[in-house]
Design a protein around this motif. Structure first.
Motif, PDB file in Angstrom:
ATOM      1  N   HIS A  15      15.052  26.880  51.043  1.00 20.33           N
ATOM      2  CA  HIS A  15      16.046  27.189  52.007  1.00 20.33           C
ATOM      3  C   HIS A  15      17.353  27.973  51.484  1.00 20.33           C
ATOM      4  N   TYR A  16      17.882  27.377  50.470  1.00 15.62           N
ATOM      5  CA  TYR A  16      19.231  27.701  49.889  1.00 15.62           C
ATOM      6  C   TYR A  16      18.776  28.979  49.135  1.00 15.62           C
ATOM      7  N   ILE A  17      17.666  29.076  48.391  1.00 15.91           N
ATOM      8  CA  ILE A  17      17.348  30.244  47.735  1.00 15.91           C
ATOM      9  C   ILE A  17      16.912  31.373  48.645  1.00 15.91           C
ATOM     10  N   GLN A  18      16.455  30.964  49.826  1.00 16.31           N
ATOM     11  CA  GLN A  18      16.116  31.842  50.700  1.00 16.31           C
ATOM     12  C   GLN A  18      17.203  32.498  51.507  1.00 16.31           C
ATOM     13  N   LEU A  53      15.934  18.730  40.306  1.00 18.87           N
ATOM     14  CA  LEU A  53      16.088  20.365  40.428  1.00 18.87           C
ATOM     15  C   LEU A  53      15.121  21.043  39.557  1.00 18.87           C
ATOM     16  N   ARG A  54      15.008  20.680  38.533  1.00 15.28           N
ATOM     17  CA  ARG A  54      14.144  21.303  37.630  1.00 15.28           C
ATOM     18  C   ARG A  54      12.617  21.098  37.899  1.00 15.28           C
ATOM     19  N   TYR A  55      12.328  19.976  38.389  1.00 17.29           N
ATOM     20  CA  TYR A  55      11.040  19.567  38.817  1.00 17.29           C
ATOM     21  C   TYR A  55      10.621  20.185  40.101  1.00 17.29           C
ATOM     22  N   HIS A  56      11.549  20.174  40.802  1.00 15.15           N
ATOM     23  CA  HIS A  56      11.240  20.918  42.405  1.00 15.15           C
ATOM     24  C   HIS A  56      11.053  22.553  42.044  1.00 15.15           C
ATOM     25  N   THR A  60      22.861  22.324  46.960  1.00 12.55           N
ATOM     26  CA  THR A  60      22.197  21.361  47.545  1.00 12.55           C
ATOM     27  C   THR A  60      22.312  19.671  47.577  1.00 12.55           C
ATOM     28  N   GLY A  61      23.285  19.606  46.403  1.00 12.71           N
ATOM     29  CA  GLY A  61      23.270  18.013  46.105  1.00 12.71           C
ATOM     30  C   GLY A  61      22.105  17.524  45.511  1.00 12.71           C
ATOM     31  N   SER A 109      14.124  17.394  49.859  1.00 12.35           N
ATOM     32  CA  SER A 109      14.691  17.897  48.605  1.00 12.35           C
ATOM     33  C   SER A 109      14.323  19.488  48.412  1.00 12.35           C
ATOM     34  N   ARG A 110      12.980  19.411  48.320  1.00 18.21           N
ATOM     35  CA  ARG A 110      12.604  20.728  47.991  1.00 18.21           C
ATOM     36  C   ARG A 110      12.585  21.690  49.024  1.00 18.21           C
TER      37      ARG A 110
END
Length: 262
Positions: free
Chosen positions: A111-114, A135-138, A128-129, A105-106
């Motif tokens: 890679h989505y941010i990239q 998501l906050r944690y990652h 990303t689902g 997941s991370r």
């Protein structure tokens, strides 16, 4: 965490203390027997308990106290090893820069941010689902490991790969390109630098107050300049921002309608 060296020192101290307790100085090494007193023997009146100051303890007493105090720590390395092996078996391990992206997941988030620099929290979760809580944690882990950087705005937070390749002006351009109305406005000004506010109102179907709001935000962030010509205003893209618009506009124009619409 107890190091190997401190563990060995503690073990050595315990062994020394143990040897002192079983072999006190001056004792008869030949040994002796202890037998119960015969029945009826007068053992005398018990003496009053007297507190002995610490500095009057014998070396043997001090050794015993130290051994008892240190004995719980002798098992710590074994306990820690067992706990670490148990956590590893359950899929837990210490996060480092070398393994931070081993989590699926991370890795997907990074890679989505990239590939979509300047994206925000809602878009990352949708694309990303990954649930908002996860998501906050990652994102916190990626930030702590210096994998991503953030641009705080009055409305939301934008995320970028922390590779040192996104100067502030580029981050701001990307932020505005993620908003479809602002992106359309920037594209019109880029292709037609002499458009007036009235012409922009007609082209976008936005009121004059709305155009002014967008323009002042863009001007405050150094994306464009406002030139006054009498009662009219003209707008042009700043030279510093132009290369990034030319670089990223084609990419955002190719996005599906569900993306980059805020």
């Amino acid at each position: 965490m107890i190091t190997c060296r401190s563990y060995h020192l503690t073990l050595l101290l315990a062994l020394c203390c143990f040897s002192l307790t079983i072999c006190p100085g001056g004792a008869n090494m030949g040994g002796y027997d202890v037998e119960p007193a015969p029945p009826g023997t007068d053992t005398g009146t018990p003496l009053e308990t007297v507190k002995v100051p610490v500095w009057e303890y014998s070396p043997q007493d001090v050794a015993v106290i130290l051994a008892i105090s240190a004995s719980p720590f002798l098992l710590c390395p074994l306990e820690l090893l067992f706990i670490l092996k148990l956590l590893a078996a359950l899929g837990f391990r210490r996060i480092r820069k070398t393994n931070v992206l081993d989590n699926l997941s991370r890795s997907r988030i990074f890679h989505y941010i990239q590939n979509s620099p300047g994206t925000d929290f809602t878009e990352i979760s949708r694309e990303t689902g990954v649930s908002p809580n996860s998501l906050r944690y990652h994102l916190a882990v990626l930030k702590q490991m210096n994998k991503v950087s953030m641009l705080e705005t009055s409305r939301n937070t934008r995320y970028y790969e922390n590779s040192g390749s996104y100067p502030p002006i580029e981050q701001k351009v990307l932020r505005y390109l993620h908003s479809k109305p602002t992106r359309t406005l920037l594209k019109l000004i880029k292709e037609n630098p002499n458009l007036s506010r009235l012409q922009l109102e007609i082209a976008l179907g936005v009121s004059g107050a709305g155009i002014n709001w967008h323009m002042h935000r863009l001007s405050d962030d150094g994306i464009l300049a406002i030139r006054k010509e009498g009662r009219n205003a003209r707008y042009e893209i700043n030279n510093e921002a132009m290369p990034y618009l030319e670089k990223y506009l084609p990419r955002f124009d190719s996005l599906p309608e569900t993306e980059g619409t805020r």
